[in-house]
Write a protein that holds these residues in place. Structure first.
Motif, PDB file in Angstrom:
ATOM      1  N   LEU A   1       0.817  -1.212   0.000  1.00  0.00           N
ATOM      2  CA  LEU A   1       0.000   0.000   0.000  1.00  0.00           C
ATOM      3  C   LEU A   1       0.853   1.265   0.000  1.00  0.00           C
ATOM      4  O   LEU A   1       0.491   2.266   0.608  1.00  0.00           O
ATOM      5  CB  LEU A   1      -0.936   0.000   1.212  1.00  0.00           C
ATOM      6  N   THR A   2       1.973   1.216  -0.681  1.00  0.00           N
ATOM      7  CA  THR A   2       2.885   2.367  -0.658  1.00  0.00           C
ATOM      8  C   THR A   2       2.718   3.290  -1.847  1.00  0.00           C
ATOM      9  O   THR A   2       3.375   4.312  -1.930  1.00  0.00           O
ATOM     10  CB  THR A   2       4.342   1.880  -0.625  1.00  0.00           C
TER      11      THR A   2
ATOM     12  N   ALA B   1      -0.335   5.094  -4.537  1.00  0.00           N
ATOM     13  CA  ALA B   1      -1.761   5.321  -4.757  1.00  0.00           C
ATOM     14  C   ALA B   1      -1.959   6.156  -6.014  1.00  0.00           C
ATOM     15  O   ALA B   1      -1.163   7.044  -6.311  1.00  0.00           O
ATOM     16  CB  ALA B   1      -2.390   6.022  -3.556  1.00  0.00           C
TER      17      ALA B   1
ATOM     18  N   PRO C   1      -5.256   2.261  -4.294  1.00  0.00           N
ATOM     19  CA  PRO C   1      -3.925   1.657  -4.317  1.00  0.00           C
ATOM     20  C   PRO C   1      -3.509   1.286  -5.738  1.00  0.00           C
ATOM     21  O   PRO C   1      -4.347   0.924  -6.561  1.00  0.00           O
ATOM     22  CB  PRO C   1      -4.079   0.403  -3.443  1.00  0.00           C
TER      23      PRO C   1
ATOM     24  N   ARG D   1     -10.625   1.682  -1.866  1.00  0.00           N
ATOM     25  CA  ARG D   1     -10.740   2.907  -2.653  1.00  0.00           C
ATOM     26  C   ARG D   1     -11.435   3.968  -1.801  1.00  0.00           C
ATOM     27  O   ARG D   1     -12.360   3.677  -1.050  1.00  0.00           O
ATOM     28  CB  ARG D   1     -11.545   2.666  -3.934  1.00  0.00           C
TER      29      ARG D   1
ATOM     30  N   LEU E   1       1.159  10.088   2.036  1.00  0.00           N
ATOM     31  CA  LEU E   1       2.182   9.102   1.720  1.00  0.00           C
ATOM     32  C   LEU E   1       3.593   9.649   1.871  1.00  0.00           C
ATOM     33  O   LEU E   1       4.550   8.882   1.958  1.00  0.00           O
ATOM     34  CB  LEU E   1       1.982   8.582   0.293  1.00  0.00           C
TER      35      LEU E   1
END
Length: 330
Positions: A227-228, A230, A243, A250, A288
């Motif tokens: 999940l790094t 998006a 993702p 979402r 992020l």
């Protein structure tokens, strides 16, 4: 050549590298000293792995056990020391990485030492047991080291930066019959480092204490790693964040909930206390990394932010589309 203003000061990187790497040789020295003190009381072969029930289910000779243990610890010190040094251009990720890998060394050294002491005096390695409390104590020692190492690493210049300048509610020039969409992938350096650190803890736990006890850190580390990245999209549906590597989760903020959109700099640690999906009083969002962000003021009065490059273009488009939505709705 000018220095990156967001990079740690020259004194911070050696300090953080030391926090990351020093526990590994210290743990190796501890394992060696404990082995030398109890080697005459160790069975041969000795119990090298403890299963889910707390009893031995894997065995090894003295030389191979010591070689593997010291190799993991000394090799880990070199590897993670270099990785922490290389992460100096991302100070937030560097600080998190330093305390995570340093704490992992403490956990690893604790469990190996406890296993040696559990073997001492045993007539048969098959009867060696290691209570789950030892693994819990090892994790506790690792967490304590991370808590002490965090202030030792020092605050990054990014975290101490001045307040962000107010954003600008710009509009994109679109004709009434025109439609437009904007999309860009946002990535993170801190989350992959965190995910790999947690995965490393899971592997060490699996090897030393059984894979059943390693499920949580392995799953958590894998999810953090996946999940790094998006994809951020601004269009007639509003703001959508999804993702890159997974079909879910979402997140969508529709245009009718948006009153105004600006763009500004966000500092992950200072403004939201970390990375990922973040919530604090009056604001939420997907953070992020530190840097440019879309900042949407919602009808509820709260703010929703997404850190992404070219946030200004997305903000201008969203303002235009939100104006059009309000006009169409009367």
């Amino acid at each position: 050549m000018s220095r990156d203003p967001h990079a740690p000061t020259p004194l911070l990187t050696p300090r953080r590298t030391l926090v990351a790497a020093l526990p590994y040789p210290l743990a190796a020295l501890t394992v060696l000293l404990v082995y030398l003190s109890v080697r005459d009381r160790l069975p041969d072969p000795l119990a090298a792995h403890i299963g889910p029930g707390g009893t031995a289910d894997g065995f090894s000779g003295h030389g191979s056990f010591l070689a593997v243990s010291l190799g993991l610890l000394l090799g880990g010190g070199v590897l993670f020391g270099l990785v922490t040094h290389w992460a100096r251009n991302n100070p937030d990720a560097q600080r998190v990485l330093a305390v995570l890998v340093g704490g992992a060394a403490v956990v690893m050294g604790w469990i190996i030492t406890a296993l040696l002491l559990a073997n001492a005096g045993a007539a048969d390695a098959a009867h060696v047991t290691l209570p789950g409390l030892q693994a819990a104590a090892g994790f506790g020692a690792g967490v304590l080291y991370a808590a002490v190492g965090w202030p030792v690493c020092g605050k990054s210049p990014v975290a101490e930066a001045a307040e962000a300048l107010p954003g600008h509610a710009e509009r994109l020039d679109l004709a009434d019959t025109e439609s437009a969409a904007w999309t860009r992938v946002a990535g993170s350096r801190a989350l992959p480092a965190t995910g790999l650190g947690v995965l490393g803890i899971g592997v060490v736990t699996g090897v030393m204490s059984g894979w059943a006890t390693a499920v949580l850190p392995l799953v958590t580390g894998a999810l953090l790693t996946l999940l790094t990245g998006a994809r951020v999209t601004a269009d007639r549906r509003g703001i959508t964040v999804a993702p890159v590597l997974l079909p879910w989760p979402r997140l969508n903020v529709p245009l009718e909930r948006i009153t105004e959109v600006t763009h500004r700099d966000v500092r992950a640690l200072r403004d939201f206390g970390g990375w990922g999906y973040r919530v604090r009083p009056g604001a939420s969002g997907v953070v992020l990394r530190s840097g440019p962000a879309i900042a949407a003021r919602l009808a509820t009065g709260s703010e929703f932010v997404v850190t992404v490059d070219d946030a200004g273009t997305a903000a201008a488009l969203l303002n235009t589309l939100a104006d059009r939505e309000r006009t169409a709705g009367g």
